[in-house]
Design a protein around this motif. Structure first.
Motif: not given
Length: 211
Positions: A173-177, A204-211
């Motif tokens: 998710a971070k790399l996508a940004i 989903l929760p950990e991805i939301v937290a990451a972005v």
């Protein structure tokens, strides 16, 4: 509001292949209905049974984005981007998961002693041919070349929003940004891409937290 698209409800039509066999109006009917109901954004599958240029004019004022599977040849990728965008699809969804690339039903029927129907698919295989390498995990080699550098190249070709579909990890998710995605779709391809992958709700929760 999603990337500049205002809708009455936070609902979108996901890219779904070959609608005409289900209903004669197919993708055109779906786009008209989505637009009329609530100005719902529709994502048109790359495997649409109706050309993009015929779907876009069917619902004036509606928003249609195009889904796409990576092509290793950049010239062919550019041709696809031109086709989508010239037709009026101003958002591009690049699907980056879906490694199994075919329905497992035939193999399941065979394993359970039933009669296997159809000829499998690109991911089909058995015996010694499927015993080593990525084949052990029912993963197709023809999609294992995907790289973030490819996404960098696609970002240059896309004039509007670029969305990456198939993210299941915070790191990705971070790399996508970092590589220019305007949004991501947390997806495991309906659970059929790889049967040992996590559920979307689980990650989903950990991805939301990451972005």
């Amino acid at each position: 509001e999603l990337l500049g698209v205002k809708m009455k409800f936070p609902i979108i039509v996901a890219p779904t292949a070959a609608m005409v066999p289900l209903n004669p109006d197919g993708e055109i009917g779906m786009f008209k209905a989505a637009t009329a109901a609530s100005n719902t954004l529709m994502m048109l599958s790359v495997n649409t049974s109706t050309p993009h240029a015929k779907v876009v004019p069917a619902a004036p004022g509606g928003t249609l984005w195009a889904q796409f599977y990576p092509l290793e040849n950049l010239a062919n990728t550019q041709k696809s981007m031109d086709t989508f965008q010239n037709a009026g699809c101003n958002g591009i969804i690049v699907t980056i998961d879906q490694q199994a690339s075919y329905y497992e039903r035939t193999q399941q029927d065979r394993n359970l002693g039933g009669r296997a129907g159809g000829g499998g698919g690109r991911g089909a295989g058995g015996g010694a041919a499927a015993s080593g390498g990525s084949s052990r995990y029912r993963i197709n080699g023809f999609r294992l070349w995907y790289t973030w550098q490819y996404i960098d190249e696609v970002r240059k070709m896309v004039k509007g929003p670029l969305i990456l579909k198939g993210i299941l990890e915070p790191e990705d998710a971070k790399l996508a940004i970092e590589h220019g995605a305007d949004a991501i779709i947390v997806s495991n391809h309906g659970g059929r891409s790889m049967d040992y992958g996590p559920s979307t709700l689980e990650v989903l929760p950990e991805i939301v937290a990451a972005v």
